[in-house]
Design an enzyme around this catalytic site. Sequence first.
Site, PDB file in Angstrom:
ATOM      1  N   GLY A  95      39.630  82.588  41.182  1.00 30.15           N
ATOM      2  CA  GLY A  95      40.556  83.589  41.701  1.00 30.15           C
ATOM      3  C   GLY A  95      41.178  83.075  42.966  1.00 30.15           C
ATOM      4  N   GLY A  96      42.096  83.844  43.500  1.00 31.93           N
ATOM      5  CA  GLY A  96      42.759  83.434  44.718  1.00 31.93           C
ATOM      6  C   GLY A  96      41.784  83.355  45.888  1.00 31.93           C
ATOM      7  N   LEU A 110      33.551  80.641  35.474  1.00 31.03           N
ATOM      8  CA  LEU A 110      34.386  81.423  34.559  1.00 31.03           C
ATOM      9  C   LEU A 110      35.859  81.311  34.922  1.00 31.03           C
ATOM     10  CD1 LEU A 110      32.236  84.662  34.419  1.00 31.03           C
ATOM     11  CD2 LEU A 110      32.667  83.114  32.515  1.00 31.03           C
ATOM     12  N   GLY A 111      36.099  81.149  36.176  1.00 23.85           N
ATOM     13  CA  GLY A 111      37.498  81.076  36.582  1.00 23.85           C
ATOM     14  C   GLY A 111      37.610  80.960  38.074  1.00 23.85           C
ATOM     15  N   LYS A 156      30.923  86.563  41.945  1.00 20.07           N
ATOM     16  CA  LYS A 156      32.153  86.180  42.638  1.00 20.07           C
ATOM     17  C   LYS A 156      31.770  85.686  44.016  1.00 20.07           C
ATOM     18  CE  LYS A 156      36.699  88.027  43.577  1.00 20.07           C
ATOM     19  NZ  LYS A 156      37.514  89.217  43.454  1.00 20.07           N
ATOM     20  N   VAL A 206      34.570  82.334  40.286  1.00 23.11           N
ATOM     21  CA  VAL A 206      33.697  83.321  39.637  1.00 23.11           C
ATOM     22  C   VAL A 206      32.791  82.569  38.664  1.00 23.11           C
ATOM     23  CG1 VAL A 206      33.608  85.399  38.242  1.00 23.11           C
ATOM     24  CG2 VAL A 206      35.526  85.030  39.784  1.00 23.11           C
ATOM     25  N   ASP A 236      45.916  96.335  42.624  1.00 17.39           N
ATOM     26  CA  ASP A 236      46.127  95.074  41.907  1.00 17.39           C
ATOM     27  C   ASP A 236      45.794  95.220  40.433  1.00 17.39           C
ATOM     28  OD1 ASP A 236      46.901  92.480  41.573  1.00 17.39           O
ATOM     29  OD2 ASP A 236      44.993  91.629  42.205  1.00 17.39           O
TER      30      ASP A 236
END
Length: 834
Positions: free
Chosen positions: A527-528, A524-525, A546, A532, A643
């Site tokens: 992250g830092g 899905l993406g 995640k 994910v 955040d």
Amino acid sequence: MGIQYRIPFSFLSFPFLLFVLFTIPSQHCTPTDTLTQSQPISAGQTLISSGQFFELGFFIPSNSSKQYVGIWHKNVPIHDRKVVWVANRGNPLTVTATDSASSSLTIGKDGNLRLLDGMNNTVWFTNVSVHSNNSIAVLSDKGDLTLVDSVSRLTLWESFNYPYDTFLPGMTLGMNTKTGDKRFLSSWLTEDDPSPGKFVCGLSTEAPPQVFIWNGSKPYWRSGPWDGSKFIGIPGDLYGYGDGFDITHDNQQGNVNMTWHVYNTSSVHFVFLTPNGSLKIIYMDEKVKNPYVIWMTPLNRCEIYGVCGPFGVCNENKSPNCECLKGFVPNSIEDWKKGNWAGGCVRKTDLLCQKNTSSLASSGKAQSDGFWKLRSMKLPDHFEYLYSEDSSGCQQWCLSNCSCVAYAYVTGIDCLVWTGGLMDVQQFSLGGNDLYLRLSYSELGKDKKNDEKFIISFTTISGVVLLGAFMYGLHRWRANQRVNKENRRKDFEMADSMDTSELPIIGFDKILAATDNFSTTNKLGEGGFGPVYMGKLEDGQQVAVKRLSSHSGQGVEEFKNEIILISKLQHRNLVRLSGCCIEGEEKLLVYEYMTNKSLDTFLFDATKRVQLNWAKRFHIIQGIARGLLYLHRDSCLRIIHRDLKASNILLDDDMNPKISDFGLARTFQVTQELANTHRVVGTFGYMSPEYVLGGLFSEKSDVYSFGVLVLEMVSGMRNTCFHYHEKYLNLLGYAWKLCRESRASDLVDEVVIDSCSWSEVMRCIHIGLLCVQDHVADRPAMSSVVLMISNEIDLPHPKQPKFTIQSLSDVDLRSQYNKICSDSKASQSIIEGR
Ligand SMILES: *[C@@H]1O[C@H](CO)[C@@H](O)[C@H](O)[C@H]1NC(C)=O
Ligand SMILES: *[C@@H]1O[C@H](CO)[C@@H](O)[C@H](O)[C@H]1NC(C)=O
Ligand SMILES: *[C@@H]1O[C@H](CO)[C@@H](O)[C@H](O)[C@H]1NC(C)=O
Ligand SMILES: *[C@@H]1O[C@H](CO)[C@@H](O)[C@H](O)[C@H]1NC(C)=O
Ligand SMILES: *[C@@H]1O[C@H](CO)[C@@H](O)[C@H](O)[C@H]1NC(C)=O
Ligand SMILES: *[C@@H]1O[C@H](CO)[C@@H](O)[C@H](O)[C@H]1NC(C)=O
Ligand SMILES: *[C@@H]1O[C@H](CO)[C@@H](O)[C@H](O)[C@H]1NC(C)=O
Ligand SMILES: *[C@@H]1O[C@H](CO)[C@@H](O)[C@H](O)[C@H]1NC(C)=O
Ligand SMILES: *[C@@H]1O[C@H](CO)[C@@H](O)[C@H](O)[C@H]1NC(C)=O
Ligand SMILES: *[C@@H]1O[C@H](CO)[C@@H](O)[C@H](O)[C@H]1NC(C)=O
Ligand SMILES: *[C@@H]1O[C@H](CO)[C@@H](O)[C@H](O)[C@H]1NC(C)=O
Ligand SMILES: *[C@@H]1O[C@H](CO)[C@@H](O)[C@H](O)[C@H]1NC(C)=O
């Protein structure tokens, strides 16, 4: 760190021995801040401001036999003290047996403040007309000595109106263009003689104004013009946090004032013009003990005004420093070779319009002049300001006037043109502005011509007077790391005592199966802190997984404890953790899957934003506010999200917002957090000034991020990727400006204008601005925010945010920002690293 500071030594503590001050030990029993007719002070006695910030008394500079009355910071160690104001700078008291014993500062019969020598002669007095004979003098916590009529309470005279070599927060420097009154800094003659020296520092009368240091009547240093938030000739960057300097114009009265606000008024800040013409900004607070020079000019030869003469350009990193601008040659090659550059350079080939028309006619067809673009420049002095909507208008004007030799189009200023010699030009390695230099056709490289001639790039301004609050803030932030770590450990200890049985543990094999062995199609993406993935568990439940990268530096214990914190939270506006998995190196979090992904994928998407009508946006704002309130107040644990941002707001089938990634920050090592905030700068726009400037974090920091989010929801624009008419690069600054001009409706995203309720929209803008106030105490708590959003109640007026309305200037950063702003992946990721 990724930030290029102008003064690398700013973090170093070094001795700050200016003048050793000899005060005769105080004989006062109870210090007072008030001088009355019946209570004068004499040598050895002092006035101390009520908060113990400043002290006024008699002093003798080191290696001097003269006595003066001055003001200094009380809370600075004696050997670091700098006298910030002197009453009798030109009329010292000579130290004789009588004088040192019996000179006194008193209020005379006429109500004026008087300094008397041992013979009762007036050495200095305030020279104002006092109507009652009952005036008193008070030393304020800002360092201002005021003469006040004790009956009418009117201020008759104040030392802030007579600055000498020191500019304190709260003072104004400037001038009145109608009366010619000037309020400038003037240096001491030497370090132990306060009488006026050669150097003077103040604003120029131009529009927009520049700060100059003059050596006598000659310019010695120049800041470049003010663009509305900073001086563009000073390279440097504050990551969107301001330095507190401001310039206000009052056209009717003719006043141009420069003011300075500091973020933390309990720390020591001052600007100081030294006897040898250096300008320094000095910062100190209780924890540092030693004053820091956080900024100083001139630092190198290139910063000195006009070293390379007209049409010369100075580059600090080249040897020799001076070169001629493209298309120019030294005026005198002899002088130039000797390093005597003041003569400057002359044009190699005349411009077309300068040529004799009859000789032109004989030479046949002539090619027109063009512009050569010079990047990262300190723009020359002697500019003329023109109003122009865009840079092509500026270029047109320059082409049409034969005396025009260059132009620049500067964000925040508009069009600047030059008609004389280009003086005091500097080549920066970072920051600066584009300068378009007019050259004859033959001087423009043929291949480059078409590119350079009409390139009108998005010029931005650069340069900020760096301020201690920020510099030191980062420094202290590091220092605080240890403290923060300890605090976190406490949280974990607390969590350890809790029941851990509630959260399902999911086997790694099941997760592998659910995500097709983490196939890229399921990703899905990124992250830092790891990718994910979308997945489907055996029971058919859709999940987002995640996967924490093994190099994210998280210990298993911390990770586990974190899971326990999160699993304790239950609210319909918080994303649910469905399970977790810790097997060997693998650490995974399994969340419920949100079909509509994250808020940013709608809000900042040109086509999908239309689906977010006002009612939906308002519903989302309300939901986020409730979720945040739950985190702050209603949950069993008090949690600061740290955040909050559009990409951390997930949307379910019915577009209900769910805050995600909460509390996860706590498991990250702070060093990494710091590193990552620099890498993924997009999050910077959500961080409160006390976090960046002071390393402090509280629920009010989340309130700040919430405010940014609300303004983004209303406008449909990212705080950090914002540019509008090239005036402000920051949404907060723009929102503030519009509200002050009663044009708040201009902020509203055009796609919701038809669907919106104006009262709701206006309330949201108002609340947004209240939430992004500079100071923690000025921001409402989430409980008030929730009330404010749904009720028509009177809201307090927001104050102007001074520290977060700055624009981004640095070229490198800008390109990073542009990348983030245009990077669709960054906004699609469900859980984006900070
Ligand atoms: C003190 O002042 C005298 C005369 O003004 C000068 O000659 C001497 O160098 C000074 N000493 C120091 C340490 O500044
Ligand atoms: C100066 O004035 C004070 C009070 O007015 C007085 O007591 C003192 O004797 C005077 N000193 C001289 C040297 O005249
Ligand atoms: C006091 O002020 C008046 C009027 O402004 C001026 O004429 C006079 O010279 C001043 N006196 C001194 C000693 O500065
Ligand atoms: C101040 O003025 C009052 C009347 O206005 C007078 O009685 C008093 O003596 C004056 N005080 C001085 C010190 O001149
Ligand atoms: C200031 O000007 C004087 C006289 O023009 C000159 O001698 C001196 O070197 C200058 N000072 C600096 C620091 O440039
Ligand atoms: C500028 O400063 C002067 C003197 O302090 C003050 O009278 C004036 O109101 C100020 N003007 C503005 C626009 O702040
Ligand atoms: C002025 O003096 C300071 C020390 O007080 C020194 O660091 C600086 O280099 C000097 N600047 C010039 C231009 O001489
Ligand atoms: C301001 O400075 C004081 C003393 O240095 C410190 O205690 C306080 O926490 C600071 N406040 C902020 C908001 O940084
Ligand atoms: C222009 O050129 C002509 C011939 O080339 C010459 O006679 C005349 O003096 C020139 N004028 C100027 C202003 O240079
Ligand atoms: C060219 O610019 C100069 C300086 O601004 C001005 O004095 C002059 O009138 C202008 N000439 C034309 C033709 O616009
Ligand atoms: C995952 O990998 C294992 C072995 O590496 C393999 O047996 C299995 O078929 C894979 N599953 C999927 C869904 O690709
Ligand atoms: C949100 O997701 C649901 C289910 O996938 C879908 O029906 C709905 O259209 C989505 N909403 C928007 C605004 O895309």
